[in-house]
Write a protein that holds these residues in place. Structure first.
Motif, PDB file in Angstrom:
ATOM      1  N   ALA A 397     -11.727  -4.867  39.861  1.00  0.00           N
ATOM      2  CA  ALA A 397     -11.980  -3.472  40.214  1.00  0.00           C
ATOM      3  C   ALA A 397     -13.346  -3.050  39.710  1.00  0.00           C
ATOM      4  O   ALA A 397     -13.776  -3.449  38.625  1.00  0.00           O
ATOM      5  N   VAL A 398     -14.027  -2.235  40.519  1.00  0.00           N
ATOM      6  CA  VAL A 398     -15.258  -1.561  40.128  1.00  0.00           C
ATOM      7  C   VAL A 398     -14.957  -0.068  40.167  1.00  0.00           C
ATOM      8  O   VAL A 398     -14.514   0.442  41.198  1.00  0.00           O
ATOM      9  N   VAL A 399     -15.172   0.613  39.049  1.00  0.00           N
ATOM     10  CA  VAL A 399     -14.819   2.028  38.938  1.00  0.00           C
ATOM     11  C   VAL A 399     -16.073   2.809  38.572  1.00  0.00           C
ATOM     12  O   VAL A 399     -16.692   2.541  37.533  1.00  0.00           O
ATOM     13  N   ALA A 400     -16.434   3.762  39.400  1.00  0.00           N
ATOM     14  CA  ALA A 400     -17.599   4.607  39.133  1.00  0.00           C
ATOM     15  C   ALA A 400     -17.141   6.016  38.794  1.00  0.00           C
ATOM     16  O   ALA A 400     -16.272   6.575  39.471  1.00  0.00           O
ATOM     17  N   GLY A 401     -17.716   6.580  37.730  1.00  0.00           N
ATOM     18  CA  GLY A 401     -17.505   7.986  37.418  1.00  0.00           C
ATOM     19  C   GLY A 401     -16.210   8.326  36.730  1.00  0.00           C
ATOM     20  O   GLY A 401     -15.859   9.500  36.631  1.00  0.00           O
ATOM     21  N   ALA A 402     -15.472   7.340  36.215  1.00  0.00           N
ATOM     22  CA  ALA A 402     -14.213   7.647  35.534  1.00  0.00           C
ATOM     23  C   ALA A 402     -14.470   8.004  34.087  1.00  0.00           C
ATOM     24  O   ALA A 402     -15.451   7.569  33.480  1.00  0.00           O
ATOM     25  N   GLU A 403     -13.589   8.806  33.530  1.00  0.00           N
ATOM     26  CA  GLU A 403     -13.662   9.093  32.106  1.00  0.00           C
ATOM     27  C   GLU A 403     -13.432   7.798  31.324  1.00  0.00           C
ATOM     28  O   GLU A 403     -12.612   6.962  31.728  1.00  0.00           O
ATOM     29  N   PRO A 404     -14.134   7.610  30.199  1.00  0.00           N
ATOM     30  CA  PRO A 404     -13.985   6.354  29.447  1.00  0.00           C
ATOM     31  C   PRO A 404     -12.543   6.024  29.090  1.00  0.00           C
ATOM     32  O   PRO A 404     -12.122   4.876  29.154  1.00  0.00           O
ATOM     33  N   GLY A 405     -11.762   7.039  28.729  1.00  0.00           N
ATOM     34  CA  GLY A 405     -10.383   6.786  28.332  1.00  0.00           C
ATOM     35  C   GLY A 405      -9.466   6.419  29.470  1.00  0.00           C
ATOM     36  O   GLY A 405      -8.329   6.009  29.242  1.00  0.00           O
ATOM     37  N   ALA A 406      -9.938   6.560  30.725  1.00  0.00           N
ATOM     38  CA  ALA A 406      -9.097   6.249  31.875  1.00  0.00           C
ATOM     39  C   ALA A 406      -9.101   4.768  32.216  1.00  0.00           C
ATOM     40  O   ALA A 406      -8.337   4.331  33.077  1.00  0.00           O
ATOM     41  N   LEU A 407      -9.975   3.985  31.557  1.00  0.00           N
ATOM     42  CA  LEU A 407     -10.078   2.560  31.850  1.00  0.00           C
ATOM     43  C   LEU A 407      -9.393   1.743  30.764  1.00  0.00           C
ATOM     44  O   LEU A 407      -9.271   2.194  29.619  1.00  0.00           O
ATOM     45  N   PRO A 408      -8.973   0.522  31.073  1.00  0.00           N
ATOM     46  CA  PRO A 408      -8.365  -0.337  30.053  1.00  0.00           C
ATOM     47  C   PRO A 408      -9.348  -0.634  28.930  1.00  0.00           C
ATOM     48  O   PRO A 408     -10.574  -0.595  29.124  1.00  0.00           O
ATOM     49  N   GLU A 409      -8.825  -0.951  27.771  1.00  0.00           N
ATOM     50  CA  GLU A 409      -9.690  -1.226  26.626  1.00  0.00           C
ATOM     51  C   GLU A 409     -10.609  -2.408  26.870  1.00  0.00           C
ATOM     52  O   GLU A 409     -11.731  -2.457  26.364  1.00  0.00           O
ATOM     53  N   ASP A 410     -10.144  -3.396  27.649  1.00  0.00           N
ATOM     54  CA  ASP A 410     -10.951  -4.593  27.852  1.00  0.00           C
ATOM     55  C   ASP A 410     -11.888  -4.471  29.052  1.00  0.00           C
ATOM     56  O   ASP A 410     -12.512  -5.455  29.456  1.00  0.00           O
ATOM     57  N   ALA A 411     -12.007  -3.271  29.616  1.00  0.00           N
ATOM     58  CA  ALA A 411     -12.933  -3.078  30.744  1.00  0.00           C
ATOM     59  C   ALA A 411     -14.373  -3.290  30.287  1.00  0.00           C
ATOM     60  O   ALA A 411     -14.734  -2.962  29.152  1.00  0.00           O
ATOM     61  N   VAL A 412     -15.191  -3.814  31.185  1.00  0.00           N
ATOM     62  CA  VAL A 412     -16.625  -3.945  30.924  1.00  0.00           C
ATOM     63  C   VAL A 412     -17.280  -2.632  31.348  1.00  0.00           C
ATOM     64  O   VAL A 412     -17.142  -2.195  32.493  1.00  0.00           O
ATOM     65  N   ARG A 413     -17.984  -1.999  30.418  1.00  0.00           N
ATOM     66  CA  ARG A 413     -18.574  -0.691  30.697  1.00  0.00           C
ATOM     67  C   ARG A 413     -20.096  -0.796  30.732  1.00  0.00           C
ATOM     68  O   ARG A 413     -20.707  -1.343  29.807  1.00  0.00           O
ATOM     69  N   LEU A 414     -20.699  -0.267  31.793  1.00  0.00           N
ATOM     70  CA  LEU A 414     -22.153  -0.239  31.923  1.00  0.00           C
ATOM     71  C   LEU A 414     -22.607   1.203  32.065  1.00  0.00           C
ATOM     72  O   LEU A 414     -22.098   1.941  32.922  1.00  0.00           O
ATOM     73  N   ALA A 415     -23.549   1.607  31.219  1.00  0.00           N
ATOM     74  CA  ALA A 415     -24.124   2.952  31.311  1.00  0.00           C
ATOM     75  C   ALA A 415     -25.260   2.943  32.331  1.00  0.00           C
ATOM     76  O   ALA A 415     -26.116   2.058  32.311  1.00  0.00           O
ATOM     77  N   VAL A 416     -25.241   3.910  33.217  1.00  0.00           N
ATOM     78  CA  VAL A 416     -26.263   4.022  34.261  1.00  0.00           C
ATOM     79  C   VAL A 416     -27.099   5.262  33.961  1.00  0.00           C
ATOM     80  O   VAL A 416     -26.574   6.375  33.965  1.00  0.00           O
ATOM     81  N   GLY A 417     -28.371   5.072  33.689  1.00  0.00           N
ATOM     82  CA  GLY A 417     -29.230   6.191  33.313  1.00  0.00           C
ATOM     83  C   GLY A 417     -30.348   6.422  34.307  1.00  0.00           C
ATOM     84  O   GLY A 417     -30.358   5.858  35.408  1.00  0.00           O
TER      85      GLY A 417
END
Length: 491
Positions: A397-417
C-alpha cells in the motif's frame, strides 16, 4: 530445520510454528514457552520477526486499546514476559531490547507462517501455467497447518486479528486448491469437500460455482442446475440480487452443452490516476520508496507533508514506478468511508459485495480476495486507511496524507517537503519553457519564494504564465504579490 545466525557466528537451529498452537523448537526439541500471555508477546514479535516492536504496542496487542482493562503495571509485566522468553529460548542475543521496544532477531524463513504464505503465493501465480505443480504446492502449504486455528490458545487482540486474517486466507487457498482439482480432472475427489463448503458458506458464490461444475462433471447435471436455481431464488428473495456473472455464465454453458472454462481468470484492476510526466526533485525519495515496496512482505509506505507539497503526485508516480511488481492489479481510493471503498475494491477484484454489508464482513472478504495475489493499493487522503490496507503477502500500500497514527508501526514513512531552489527552477522551465525562464532568473526565484517552493503552487503559477505568452515572469510576480499568494495558500 532452518539455521539462524544470531551474532558473531553463533548459530542455533530454531523453528517457530504459528499455524496451530504457538510452538518453538530448537534442533527438533520443543521449548516450554510458558504462560499464554507470554506466548502472546512472542507472537507479536514473530509477525514479522526482525522488526522493532514498541512496548506500547505490545501492551495494546496483549490487553487492548482500553487502558481501563490494563493491569496495574503493564510495562513491568511486558518486561517480565520478555525476561522469561529469553530464558525459554535460551539463546543470548536472540531477543534484543532497544530504546522503547524489543526485536526478535530471526529470519522469516524460521516461521512456518511466512513459509506457508510464500508457498501459497507461488502456487496461485502458477495456477494457469502449471496447475499440477500449483496444486502440489498448495496441498503442501495447507498440510502445514496443525488444527483449524492459528495461534490457538494465544490471548490478546493482536492474536485474534491474525487468526481472522489467516482464516480468510486459508479459505481462499482451499477454494483455489479445489479449483485446481477440477482443472486436473479430479471432480469426484473435490465433490464432497465442495458440498461441505457450500453448507458452511452459503453466500460464497465462488464455492457454488465450483460445486456446480463438480456436480456437472460427475454426471449430476440436473442436480447441479437445480442447486443453481435454488441459489438464484434465495439471492433474489433475501438480497434482491442476481447470481454473480461467472456463476450465470457457467450455468448457461452447462445448459447449452458447452465445455465450461475450468480455471477462471480473475480481474486485474488498474485504477491508478495518470502519472505526472514532469515530476522533479524527488529522485531520492522515489528510489527509497521503490526499495520499500519491492522488498517483499506486505509493505505500507506513508507520504506526508504540508499542503501543496505534492505528496499525492509523488504517491501516484511511485505507484506507476512499481506497477510491474504487482501484476494482479492496482486499486485506488481518494474519498469515501471504509465500507463503501471496500465494496468498490471487492467489485474490482471480481467479488461482488453489497456496500450495506457490515465492515467486518467486507474486510474478511477483502482479505480473502487478496490472498495469493500481488495487488498494490493507493490511498490518497482517505480518512480511515486502516481497514483498506492489504494483509496478504505480496501486496503493498501507498498512503498519502494520512495522520501518522493511522498507519501501522512498521510502515515506511517519507516526509515530503518543498522543492530545492534548482528543482523549483526546473519545474517552471518545463511548464513555461526554458527560454522564457532563462531570461529572468531573479523573477523566477521570486516566483518560487512566493510559492514557498511548493510544487502544487508552482505548477499552478507556471500554468497561468504558460497560458499568457505576452506576460513576463516579472508580470507573474506582480500578479502573485497583488493576490497575496504564498506558501500558506492552496490552489
Amino acid at each position: 530445520m532452518y539455521r539462524i545466525d544470531v551474532f558473531e557466528g553463533w548459530a542455533v537451529g530454531l523453528d517457530f510454528s504459528l499455524l496451530g498452537p504457538l510452538r518453538a523448537r530448537c534442533d527438533g526439541r520443543e521449548l516450554d514457552l510458558g504462560r499464554p500471555q507470554q506466548r502472546a508477546v512472542l507472537a507479536t514479535l514473530l509477525i514479522p520477526p526482525g522488526q522493532l516492536v514498541s512496548t506500547d504496542r505490545l501492551v495494546e496487542d496483549l490487553w487492548g486499546a482500553d487502558d481501563t482493562r490494563w493491569p496495574k503495571d503493564p510495562v513491568g509485566q511486558i518486561g517480565t514476559h520478555i525476561h522469561r522468553l529469553r530464558r525459554a529460548l535460551g539463546t543470548p542475543g536472540l531477543l534484543v531490547g532497544t530504546a522503547g521496544g524489543y526485536r526478535l532477531e530471526a529470519p522469516r524463513t524460521a516461521v512456518d507462517l511466512f513459509r506457508y504464505e510464500g508457498a501459497v503465493a507461488e502456487a496461485i501465480a502458477l495456477r494457469h501455467q502449471d496447475p499440477l505443480r500449483a496444486r502440489e504446492s498448495l496441498a503442501r502449504a495447507l498440510g502445514s497447518w496443525e488444527g483449524q486455528r492459528a495461534l490457538d490458545g494465544v490471548p490478546g487482540a493482536f492474536a485474534e486479528r491474525v487468526r481472522e486474517r489467516l482464516a480468510a486466507g486459508r479459505f481462499a487457498a482451499v477454494k483455489a486448491l479445489l479449483g485446481l482439482d477440477l482443472a486436473l480432472g479430479r471432480h469426484a475427489e473435490a465433490l464432497d469437500p465442495l458440498a461441505g463448503l457450500v453448507a458452511s458458506y452459503p453466500q460464497d458464490e465462488e464455492v457454488h460455482r465450483l460445486h456446480l461444475l463438480a456436480l456437472h462433471r460427475c454426471g449430476r447435471t440436473a442436480e447441479a442446475l437445480a442447486g443453481y436455481e435454488a441459489l438464484r431464488e434465495r439471492l433474489d428473495g433475501e438480497l434482491g440480487l442476481e447470481p454473480a456473472p461467472a456463476l450465470v455464465e457457467l450455468a448457461e454453458q452447462i445448459r447449452r452443452g458447452e465445455t465450461p472454462v475450468l480455471l477462471r481468470r480473475l480481474p486485474r484492476p488498474c485504477q491508478l490516476p495518470p502519472d505526472i510526466p514532469d515530476l522533479v526533485g524527488r529522485a531520492a525519495q522515489v528510489r527509497e520508496a521503490e526499495r520499500a515496496l519491492r522488498a517483499g512482505g506486505t509493505p505500507v509506505l506513508g507520504l506526508s507533508g504540508p499542503a501543496g507539497c505534492g505528496a499525492s503526485a509523488l504517491a501516484v508516480h511511485v505507484a506507476h514506478a512499481v506497477q510491474d511488481a504487482f501484476p494482479d492489479g492496482q486499486l485506488y481510493a481518494s474519498a469515501g468511508g471504509p465500507g463503501a471503498v471496500l465494496a468498490g475494491f471487492l467489485r474490482a477484484l471480481g467479488d461482488r459485495a453489497d456496500s450495506s454489508a457490515g465492515l467486518d464482513e467486507l474486510a474478511a472478504r477483502y482479505r480473502a480476495a487478496l490472498a495469493g495475489r500481488r495487488v498494490l493499493v493507493l490511498l490518497d487522503g482517505v480518512a480511515e486507511p486502516g481497514p483498506l490496507l492489504p494483509a496478504a503477502p505480496g501486496c503493498a500500500a501507498v498512503v498519502a496524507g494520512a495522520e501518522p497514527g493511522a498507519l501501522p508501526e512498521d510502515a515506511v514513512r517519507l516526509a515530503v517537503g518543498p522543492l530545492e531552489p534548482h528543482d523549483a527552477y526546473e519545474l517552471l522551465a518545463r511548464i513555461v519553457g526554458a527560454e522564457r525562464v532563462r531570461r529572468e532568473p531573479e523573477a523566477v526565484a521570486e516566483v518560487a519564494a512566493l510559492c514557498g517552493h511548493l510544487p502544487v503552487l508552482l505548477r499552478t503559477a507556471a500554468e497561468r504564465l504558460a497560458a499568457r505568452p505576452r506576460w513576463t515572469v516579472a508580470d507573474l510576480v506582480s500578479w502573485l504579490a497583488l493576490r497575496g499568494d504564498g506558501p500558506g495558500r492552496t490552489q
